[in-house]
Design a protein around this motif. Sequence first.
Motif, PDB file in Angstrom:
ATOM      1  N   GLU A 149       3.723  12.521   3.894  1.00 20.78           N
ATOM      2  CA  GLU A 149       3.566  13.054   5.251  1.00 20.78           C
ATOM      3  C   GLU A 149       3.461  11.942   6.296  1.00 20.78           C
ATOM      4  O   GLU A 149       3.632  12.174   7.488  1.00 20.78           O
ATOM      5  N   LYS A 150       3.197  10.709   5.860  1.00 21.13           N
ATOM      6  CA  LYS A 150       3.071   9.577   6.774  1.00 21.13           C
ATOM      7  C   LYS A 150       4.363   8.758   6.774  1.00 21.13           C
ATOM      8  O   LYS A 150       5.016   8.617   5.748  1.00 21.13           O
ATOM      9  N   PRO A 151       4.707   8.171   7.916  1.00 24.34           N
ATOM     10  CA  PRO A 151       5.920   7.337   7.951  1.00 24.34           C
ATOM     11  C   PRO A 151       5.690   6.005   7.243  1.00 24.34           C
ATOM     12  O   PRO A 151       4.572   5.480   7.234  1.00 24.34           O
ATOM     13  N   GLU A 152       6.742   5.486   6.653  1.00 20.73           N
ATOM     14  CA  GLU A 152       6.656   4.154   6.050  1.00 20.73           C
ATOM     15  C   GLU A 152       6.739   3.135   7.178  1.00 20.73           C
ATOM     16  O   GLU A 152       7.462   3.325   8.149  1.00 20.73           O
ATOM     17  N   GLU A 153       5.984   2.060   7.027  1.00 14.63           N
ATOM     18  CA  GLU A 153       6.018   1.011   8.033  1.00 14.63           C
ATOM     19  C   GLU A 153       5.747  -0.332   7.367  1.00 14.63           C
ATOM     20  O   GLU A 153       5.226  -0.396   6.260  1.00 14.63           O
ATOM     21  N   PHE A 200       0.851  -1.189   0.000  1.00 15.44           N
ATOM     22  CA  PHE A 200       0.000   0.000   0.000  1.00 15.44           C
ATOM     23  C   PHE A 200       0.883   1.233   0.000  1.00 15.44           C
ATOM     24  O   PHE A 200       1.804   1.342   0.805  1.00 15.44           O
ATOM     25  N   LYS A 201       0.619   2.174  -0.891  1.00 18.24           N
ATOM     26  CA  LYS A 201       1.355   3.440  -0.918  1.00 18.24           C
ATOM     27  C   LYS A 201       0.773   4.375   0.133  1.00 18.24           C
ATOM     28  O   LYS A 201      -0.440   4.412   0.331  1.00 18.24           O
ATOM     29  N   VAL A 202       1.657   5.135   0.779  1.00 17.70           N
ATOM     30  CA  VAL A 202       1.233   6.152   1.735  1.00 17.70           C
ATOM     31  C   VAL A 202       1.791   7.494   1.288  1.00 17.70           C
ATOM     32  O   VAL A 202       2.797   7.556   0.576  1.00 17.70           O
ATOM     33  N   GLY A 203       1.155   8.550   1.706  1.00 18.94           N
ATOM     34  CA  GLY A 203       1.626   9.891   1.367  1.00 18.94           C
ATOM     35  C   GLY A 203       2.956  10.194   2.047  1.00 18.94           C
ATOM     36  O   GLY A 203       3.318   9.555   3.041  1.00 18.94           O
TER      37      GLY A 203
END
Length: 146
Positions: free
Chosen positions: A11-15, A6-9
Motif C-alpha cells: 500500500e506504500k510507494p517504493e522510494e 527496508f521492505k514496505v507494504g
Amino acid sequence: MEIKIFKVGKEKPEEMEIRCHEVTEEVREIVAFVKTRQGRLTGLQEGRQFEVPVTDVCYVEAVDNKVFLYTQKQVYETRQKLYELEELLREKYFLRVSKSMLLNLMKVQSVKPAMNGRMLAVLRGGEEIMITRKYVSELKRALKEG
C-alpha cells in the motif's frame, strides 16, 4: 558506504533515499543507474494491452515486421519499431546484438564464444541468445564499462 534495505507494504510507494557528505561521481552513477531502470513499455497479448516494466524485459526481437518483448514468462507484441526501442532503451542497459534483436544486459548470466566470431549470451533463465559478429565488439565494450 553502508547500504540498508527496508521492505514496505504494497500500500506504500517504493522510494529510495541517498544520504551522503557530498554528491560525488559515485553517487551520480548510482542515481543514473536507478533512473535508467525505471519505466514501462506497452505490450499487447491476445488483444489486451499491458504495461510491461522495462526491468522485466529480457530481450526485444523483430520477426516478420512485428516486434516482440520477451520476459522470462511472457511474450508481448509492441507497436514500436525496433530502432525506436533501441534509442529509448539505450540508457537502460539494452544493446543491439543482431540485426533483429536488443538484449537486456542486466539479464545476462554469462557470455561465451561461439563459432565464426560470434558469441553466445546465456540469460538467467537459461535461454541462449546469439550475438552476431557485427555486434560482438560493442558487447565487449559494454561489458567492460558496465
